[in-house]
Each structure stands twice: as structure tokens, then as C-alpha cells.
Design a protein around this motif. Structure first.
Motif, mmCIF file in Angstrom:
data_model
loop_
_atom_site.group_PDB
_atom_site.id
_atom_site.type_symbol
_atom_site.label_atom_id
_atom_site.label_comp_id
_atom_site.label_asym_id
_atom_site.label_seq_id
_atom_site.Cartn_x
_atom_site.Cartn_y
_atom_site.Cartn_z
ATOM 1 N N ASN A 1 0.812 -1.210 0.000
ATOM 2 C CA ASN A 1 0.000 0.000 0.000
ATOM 3 C C ASN A 1 0.851 1.268 0.000
ATOM 4 O O ASN A 1 0.458 2.287 -0.582
ATOM 5 C CB ASN A 1 -0.960 -0.002 1.189
ATOM 6 C CG ASN A 1 -2.088 -1.000 0.998
ATOM 7 O OD1 ASN A 1 -2.555 -1.204 -0.119
ATOM 8 N ND2 ASN A 1 -2.516 -1.637 2.080
ATOM 9 N N ALA A 2 2.026 1.196 0.643
ATOM 10 C CA ALA A 2 2.922 2.353 0.616
ATOM 11 C C ALA A 2 3.412 2.612 -0.811
ATOM 12 O O ALA A 2 3.463 3.763 -1.269
ATOM 13 C CB ALA A 2 4.106 2.121 1.549
ATOM 14 N N LEU A 3 3.756 1.543 -1.522
ATOM 15 C CA LEU A 3 4.200 1.684 -2.905
ATOM 16 C C LEU A 3 3.048 2.135 -3.793
ATOM 17 O O LEU A 3 3.224 2.965 -4.697
ATOM 18 C CB LEU A 3 4.778 0.358 -3.408
ATOM 19 C CG LEU A 3 5.303 0.335 -4.843
ATOM 20 C CD1 LEU A 3 6.287 1.467 -5.100
ATOM 21 C CD2 LEU A 3 5.949 -1.011 -5.143
ATOM 22 N N TYR A 4 1.839 1.618 -3.521
ATOM 23 C CA TYR A 4 0.653 2.037 -4.265
ATOM 24 C C TYR A 4 0.462 3.553 -4.138
ATOM 25 O O TYR A 4 0.243 4.258 -5.137
ATOM 26 C CB TYR A 4 -0.563 1.284 -3.728
ATOM 27 C CG TYR A 4 -1.833 1.499 -4.518
ATOM 28 C CD1 TYR A 4 -2.321 0.511 -5.368
ATOM 29 C CD2 TYR A 4 -2.548 2.693 -4.425
ATOM 30 C CE1 TYR A 4 -3.479 0.705 -6.098
ATOM 31 C CE2 TYR A 4 -3.695 2.901 -5.155
ATOM 32 C CZ TYR A 4 -4.166 1.908 -5.990
ATOM 33 O OH TYR A 4 -5.307 2.112 -6.727
ATOM 34 N N ALA A 5 0.552 4.044 -2.918
ATOM 35 C CA ALA A 5 0.356 5.472 -2.690
ATOM 36 C C ALA A 5 1.449 6.298 -3.370
ATOM 37 O O ALA A 5 1.183 7.375 -3.927
ATOM 38 C CB ALA A 5 0.336 5.760 -1.188
ATOM 39 N N HIS A 6 2.670 5.787 -3.353
ATOM 40 C CA HIS A 6 3.787 6.474 -4.006
ATOM 41 C C HIS A 6 3.556 6.591 -5.506
ATOM 42 O O HIS A 6 3.740 7.670 -6.099
ATOM 43 C CB HIS A 6 5.079 5.713 -3.719
ATOM 44 C CG HIS A 6 6.287 6.286 -4.398
ATOM 45 N ND1 HIS A 6 6.883 7.457 -4.012
ATOM 46 C CD2 HIS A 6 7.004 5.834 -5.463
ATOM 47 C CE1 HIS A 6 7.919 7.709 -4.792
ATOM 48 N NE2 HIS A 6 8.010 6.741 -5.686
ATOM 49 N N LEU A 7 3.128 5.499 -6.140
ATOM 50 C CA LEU A 7 2.892 5.509 -7.587
ATOM 51 C C LEU A 7 1.668 6.356 -7.939
ATOM 52 O O LEU A 7 1.664 7.072 -8.948
ATOM 53 C CB LEU A 7 2.723 4.084 -8.107
ATOM 54 C CG LEU A 7 3.987 3.225 -8.068
ATOM 55 C CD1 LEU A 7 3.656 1.761 -8.373
ATOM 56 C CD2 LEU A 7 5.024 3.746 -9.054
ATOM 57 N N ALA A 8 0.634 6.280 -7.109
ATOM 58 C CA ALA A 8 -0.546 7.103 -7.348
ATOM 59 C C ALA A 8 -0.185 8.583 -7.294
ATOM 60 O O ALA A 8 -0.665 9.388 -8.106
ATOM 61 C CB ALA A 8 -1.630 6.782 -6.321
ATOM 62 N N ASP A 9 0.671 8.941 -6.360
ATOM 63 C CA ASP A 9 1.113 10.326 -6.265
ATOM 64 C C ASP A 9 1.914 10.730 -7.504
ATOM 65 O O ASP A 9 1.793 11.854 -8.008
ATOM 66 C CB ASP A 9 1.957 10.514 -5.001
ATOM 67 C CG ASP A 9 2.394 11.952 -4.802
ATOM 68 O OD1 ASP A 9 1.519 12.806 -4.581
ATOM 69 O OD2 ASP A 9 3.615 12.217 -4.877
ATOM 70 N N ALA A 10 2.727 9.772 -8.020
ATOM 71 C CA ALA A 10 3.570 10.068 -9.193
ATOM 72 C C ALA A 10 2.741 10.338 -10.429
ATOM 73 O O ALA A 10 3.140 11.121 -11.295
ATOM 74 C CB ALA A 10 4.531 8.910 -9.442
ATOM 75 N N ILE A 11 1.566 9.700 -10.542
ATOM 76 C CA ILE A 11 0.726 9.927 -11.713
ATOM 77 C C ILE A 11 -0.449 10.861 -11.413
ATOM 78 O O ILE A 11 -1.288 11.114 -12.273
ATOM 79 C CB ILE A 11 0.184 8.596 -12.294
ATOM 80 C CG1 ILE A 11 -0.748 7.881 -11.313
ATOM 81 C CG2 ILE A 11 1.313 7.704 -12.728
ATOM 82 C CD1 ILE A 11 -1.405 6.636 -11.889
ATOM 83 N N GLY A 12 -0.517 11.349 -10.161
ATOM 84 C CA GLY A 12 -1.594 12.274 -9.799
ATOM 85 C C GLY A 12 -2.934 11.605 -9.739
ATOM 86 O O GLY A 12 -3.963 12.211 -10.039
ATOM 87 N N ALA A 13 -2.958 10.313 -9.347
ATOM 88 C CA ALA A 13 -4.217 9.545 -9.324
ATOM 89 C C ALA A 13 -4.765 9.464 -7.919
ATOM 90 O O ALA A 13 -4.062 9.614 -6.930
ATOM 91 C CB ALA A 13 -3.965 8.135 -9.855
ATOM 92 N N GLU A 14 -6.079 9.200 -7.841
ATOM 93 C CA GLU A 14 -6.694 8.909 -6.557
ATOM 94 C C GLU A 14 -6.257 7.519 -6.121
ATOM 95 O O GLU A 14 -6.007 6.638 -6.941
ATOM 96 C CB GLU A 14 -8.225 8.934 -6.677
ATOM 97 C CG GLU A 14 -8.778 10.295 -7.061
ATOM 98 C CD GLU A 14 -8.574 11.340 -5.982
ATOM 99 O OE1 GLU A 14 -8.492 10.945 -4.799
ATOM 100 O OE2 GLU A 14 -8.485 12.534 -6.305
ATOM 101 N N THR A 15 -6.146 7.290 -4.814
ATOM 102 C CA THR A 15 -5.657 6.008 -4.298
ATOM 103 C C THR A 15 -6.802 5.100 -3.899
ATOM 104 O O THR A 15 -6.745 4.369 -2.918
ATOM 105 C CB THR A 15 -4.734 6.251 -3.093
ATOM 106 O OG1 THR A 15 -5.470 6.993 -2.120
ATOM 107 C CG2 THR A 15 -3.490 6.989 -3.481
ATOM 108 N N THR A 16 -7.870 5.078 -4.698
ATOM 109 C CA THR A 16 -9.041 4.260 -4.387
ATOM 110 C C THR A 16 -9.279 3.178 -5.422
ATOM 111 O O THR A 16 -10.349 2.598 -5.467
ATOM 112 C CB THR A 16 -10.294 5.146 -4.280
ATOM 113 O OG1 THR A 16 -10.463 5.862 -5.506
ATOM 114 C CG2 THR A 16 -10.182 6.115 -3.134
ATOM 115 N N GLU A 17 -8.312 2.912 -6.271
ATOM 116 C CA GLU A 17 -8.459 1.923 -7.344
ATOM 117 C C GLU A 17 -8.763 0.542 -6.787
ATOM 118 O O GLU A 17 -8.166 0.123 -5.825
ATOM 119 C CB GLU A 17 -7.161 1.881 -8.152
ATOM 120 C CG GLU A 17 -7.189 0.952 -9.336
ATOM 121 C CD GLU A 17 -5.866 0.991 -10.068
ATOM 122 O OE1 GLU A 17 -5.056 0.067 -9.833
ATOM 123 O OE2 GLU A 17 -5.605 1.944 -10.816
#
Length: 269
Positions: free
Chosen positions: A253-269
């Protein structure tokens, strides 16, 4: 952050550091019939080592498919250079197997004949290509499907046949353009596991396009994030989580949040 490290180059544990695929300063501009120009990719540079599994991640419109099509040889870069095993890409080649989202099987051929199509074009004899088709259909979990036509197969089965067909010419690199996007969640998870097993068994170099963050983390040795308008490399992240990877695993989940931030995405996928 323990789950990922931003890399200067494509050094991944257990993988040769000599690049198999090199993308050097590649840009692509689409020109319309009216003379307007749209820059899809701008100055993209990326290296992929032999045997590495790299996921290209980003939102729609960031140029992921355009980049994959240039590596496949379907589209010519406006500038820059792409090489595979030291050879400049100038058009399609059996050394680059492609798996599309929509399967792209020949409906008038059986599954076995679809898989054997590449070897047939390469001049392989009938007995040898039938054997190739049997072996690869077994590899993707369809040992009894050789005589079935695409219309008789489910979506997941069609994509398995498409993967087998892409492997039939023993390509140096396997290019996959959101191949599981149209499948239901259970089938998608099953094919992800099977693809990883094939990657391990055949030591194939894989470049996998996805807009699904969890899929990229599940599959990739590295995740390369493209930003949109125009597409540029926004982040190059190595995934140091042990396989099999699950959403409940430490660090996922930490990596998920990092990648979501990198692409400017919401973290609810």
C-alpha cells in the motif's frame, strides 16, 4: 520508503545490467490532415535489461500505447532511437512479440493454427509448428484447445491463446498492451499469476502497459510512470516486494500510494 527506490538506471536484482531494449530520447508528434500537431511523447529515454519485467504505468493519453507501438515497429519515432539487442527498430519483427488488449486472433483459424501462424510465416515445417503450438498452449493452460476456434473460447482463453501466439517465434521481448484490461477480476488475477509463471519459466523480457497501479505492482520488477500531455518519464521505481505480492503485504500500500502520487491519481483503485 522501503517499498521502492528511484533508480538512475535499470539495475534490478538477479537481472543482467546489459540493456536488451534501449529507448534514447524518443519523441513522437501526430500531425492531422488539417496540419495541427499533437506531441504524444517528448524525449523519453528508458533501458530494459534482459529478463526484466517492466510495467509502463500512466493515465490515458500519456503515450503508453504509442511508445509500445514504436518498440513493436508499427509507428516510427519523430526523433530519437529505439534498439533491441543492439539493432535499430525499423519495422515489425518476430523478435518483438505483441499481445493486444482485444486479442486480435484470426477468427477463421483454430487456436492451434493461430499459435502456429508465426512459425508458419518463418518457414517452420508443419510437424514442427504443430508441436510448437501444442507446447505453448499447454504452457498457457490450454492443452486441449488446439482445435477450437476463437468464437468457442472465453475472453480469458482467447488472451491465453494470444500470449501463446506471441511466444511462438521465441521473441527477444514480449510487448503487452493492457492485455487483461477487458477481463473480469478473477480471470485477470489468474492470468497475472500465469504470466509471471511463464516469465519465470522462459526468462522473457516483458514490457507491460497498464493504467492499473495494483497490476503494475503485482507484476513488475520495475514500474516506469509516464506523465501526460506530452508523455515523459515521471518516475522509474524498482519493486522490492517478494512474490507473490498481495494488497495486504507489508509495503504494497505504501508503494501504491507512491505511484498514485507520481501519476496524480486517486488512491481508491
Amino acid at each position: 520508503m522501503t517499498a521502492a527506490a528511484i533508480l538512475e538506471g535499470p539495475v534490478t536484482a538477479g537481472v543482467s545490467i546489459r540493456p536488451l531494449l534501449e529507448i534514447d530520447g524518443v519523441s513522437h508528434v501526430y500531425r492531422s490532415a488539417l496540419g495541427t500537431e499533437t506531441t504524444a511523447l517528448d524525449g523519453v529515454s528508458l533501458s530494459v535489461a534482459r529478463g526484466e519485467f517492466v510495467c509502463l504505468l500512466g493515465p490515458s493519453g500519456c503515450g503508453k500505447t504509442t511508445l509500445l507501438n514504436m518498440i513493436a515497429g508499427f509507428v516510427t519515432p519523430s526523433s530519437g532511437r529505439i534498439t533491441v539487442d543492439g539493432e535499430t527498430v525499423r519495422g515489425p519483427s518476430p523478435s518483438r512479440g505483441v499481445v493486444f488488449q482485444d486479442y486480435s486472433l484470426f477468427p477463421w483459424l483454430t487456436a492451434g493454427q493461430n499459435v502456429a501462424f508465426g512459425p508458419r510465416m518463418a518457414g517452420q515445417g508443419p510437424a514442427a509448428r504443430r508441436q510448437t503450438a501444442r507446447e505453448l498452449l499447454a504452457l498457457v493452460g490450454l492443452p486441449d484447445a488446439a482445435d477450437r476456434y476463437p468464437a468457442e473460447l472465453s475472453g480469458g482463453m482467447k488472451q491465453r491463446v494470444a500470449i501463446a501466439r506471441a511466444l511462438a517465434t521465441d521473441p527477444a521481448v514480449l510487448l503487452m498492451d493492457e492485455p487483461f484490461a477487458a477481463l473480469d477480476a478473477m480471470t485477470r488475477a489468474a492470468l497475472q499469476r500465469q504470466l509471471l509463471a511463464i516469465h519465470e519459466a522462459r526468462s522473457k523480457t516483458v514490457l507491460f502497459v497498464t493504467h492499473n497501479i495494483a497490476e503494475a505492482i503485482t507484476l513488475g520488477d520495475r514500474v516506469v510512470v509516464l506523465s501526460p500531455h506530452p508523455g515523459r518519464v515521471a518516475a522509474d521505481v524498482t519493486v522490492d516486494l517478494p512474490r507473490p505480492r498481495r494488497r495486504t503485504a507489508p509495503g504494497f500500500n505504501a508503494l501504491y500510494a507512491h505511484l498514485a502520487d507520481a501519476i496524480g491519481a486517486e488512491t481508491t483503485e
